[in-house]
Design a protein around this motif. Structure first.
Motif, PDB file in Angstrom:
ATOM      1  N   THR A  26      -2.699  36.515  31.686  1.00 51.36           N
ATOM      2  CA  THR A  26      -1.710  35.873  30.818  1.00 51.36           C
ATOM      3  C   THR A  26      -0.369  35.723  31.528  1.00 51.36           C
ATOM      4  N   VAL A  27       0.068  36.784  32.176  1.00 50.27           N
ATOM      5  CA  VAL A  27       1.345  36.743  32.883  1.00 50.27           C
ATOM      6  C   VAL A  27       1.269  35.744  34.035  1.00 50.27           C
ATOM      7  N   GLU A  28       0.159  35.759  34.775  1.00 51.56           N
ATOM      8  CA  GLU A  28       0.011  34.814  35.875  1.00 51.56           C
ATOM      9  C   GLU A  28      -0.058  33.376  35.361  1.00 51.56           C
ATOM     10  N   GLN A  29      -0.742  33.164  34.229  1.00 52.31           N
ATOM     11  CA  GLN A  29      -0.834  31.832  33.626  1.00 52.31           C
ATOM     12  C   GLN A  29       0.552  31.334  33.221  1.00 52.31           C
ATOM     13  N   SER A  30       1.421  32.245  32.838  1.00 54.92           N
ATOM     14  CA  SER A  30       2.762  31.846  32.405  1.00 54.92           C
ATOM     15  C   SER A  30       3.530  31.134  33.509  1.00 54.92           C
ATOM     16  N   THR A  31       3.136  31.342  34.770  1.00 49.64           N
ATOM     17  CA  THR A  31       3.843  30.674  35.862  1.00 49.64           C
ATOM     18  C   THR A  31       3.665  29.160  35.783  1.00 49.64           C
ATOM     19  N   GLN A  32       2.654  28.688  35.062  1.00 50.83           N
ATOM     20  CA  GLN A  32       2.467  27.241  34.872  1.00 50.83           C
ATOM     21  C   GLN A  32       3.634  26.635  34.086  1.00 50.83           C
ATOM     22  N   LEU A  33       4.351  27.482  33.353  1.00 47.92           N
ATOM     23  CA  LEU A  33       5.456  27.013  32.518  1.00 47.92           C
ATOM     24  C   LEU A  33       6.829  27.345  33.082  1.00 47.92           C
ATOM     25  N   THR A  34       6.865  27.955  34.246  1.00 46.25           N
ATOM     26  CA  THR A  34       8.145  28.293  34.862  1.00 46.25           C
ATOM     27  C   THR A  34       8.978  27.030  35.035  1.00 46.25           C
ATOM     28  N   GLY A  35      10.210  27.087  34.577  1.00 42.90           N
ATOM     29  CA  GLY A  35      11.129  25.964  34.719  1.00 42.90           C
ATOM     30  C   GLY A  35      10.964  24.871  33.673  1.00 42.90           C
ATOM     31  N   LYS A  36      10.111  25.082  32.672  1.00 43.15           N
ATOM     32  CA  LYS A  36       9.849  24.033  31.679  1.00 43.15           C
ATOM     33  C   LYS A  36      10.708  24.167  30.416  1.00 43.15           C
ATOM     34  N   PHE A  37      11.403  25.268  30.262  1.00 38.19           N
ATOM     35  CA  PHE A  37      12.206  25.490  29.059  1.00 38.19           C
ATOM     36  C   PHE A  37      13.689  25.417  29.388  1.00 38.19           C
TER      37      PHE A  37
END
Length: 94
Positions: A26-37
């Motif tokens: 889950t934490v690693e998957q969150s990197t897909q959203l880095t910089g998107k917010f």
């Protein structure tokens, strides 16, 4: 020589491994959203992500099991995510 685990201990250990693998994935998957917010949500997301990586690191340090084994569990979750992403993107392109 280490005493064999009871059935209950083996179940708890296995469920713990699944949880750690899922959390790590889950934490690693969150990197897909880095910089998107933006703004507050960005700050909250970045904090959550950093804390998540710290927790995973601590759990791995405390866990007696082979990190390679936990990585295999994480790989299963990553494969599922990748397959779902691929199917979703195909649908967008149609």
């Amino acid at each position: 020589m280490q005493k064999p685990l009871t059935t209950e201990q083996a179940k708890v250990e296995f469920e713990s491994h699944l949880l750690i693998g899922l959390f790590k994935s889950t934490v690693e998957q969150s990197t897909q959203l880095t910089g998107k917010f933006k703004h507050k949500m960005k700050a909250d997301f970045n904090l959550w992500q950093k804390q998540g990586f710290k927790i995973v690191e601590e759990l791995e340090k405390r866990n007696i099991t082979d990190v390679e084994y936990l990585d295999k569990i994480g790989d299963i979750y990553h494969t599922m995510n990748s397959n779902m992403r691929e199917e979703f993107y195909k649908g967008l392109e149609s």
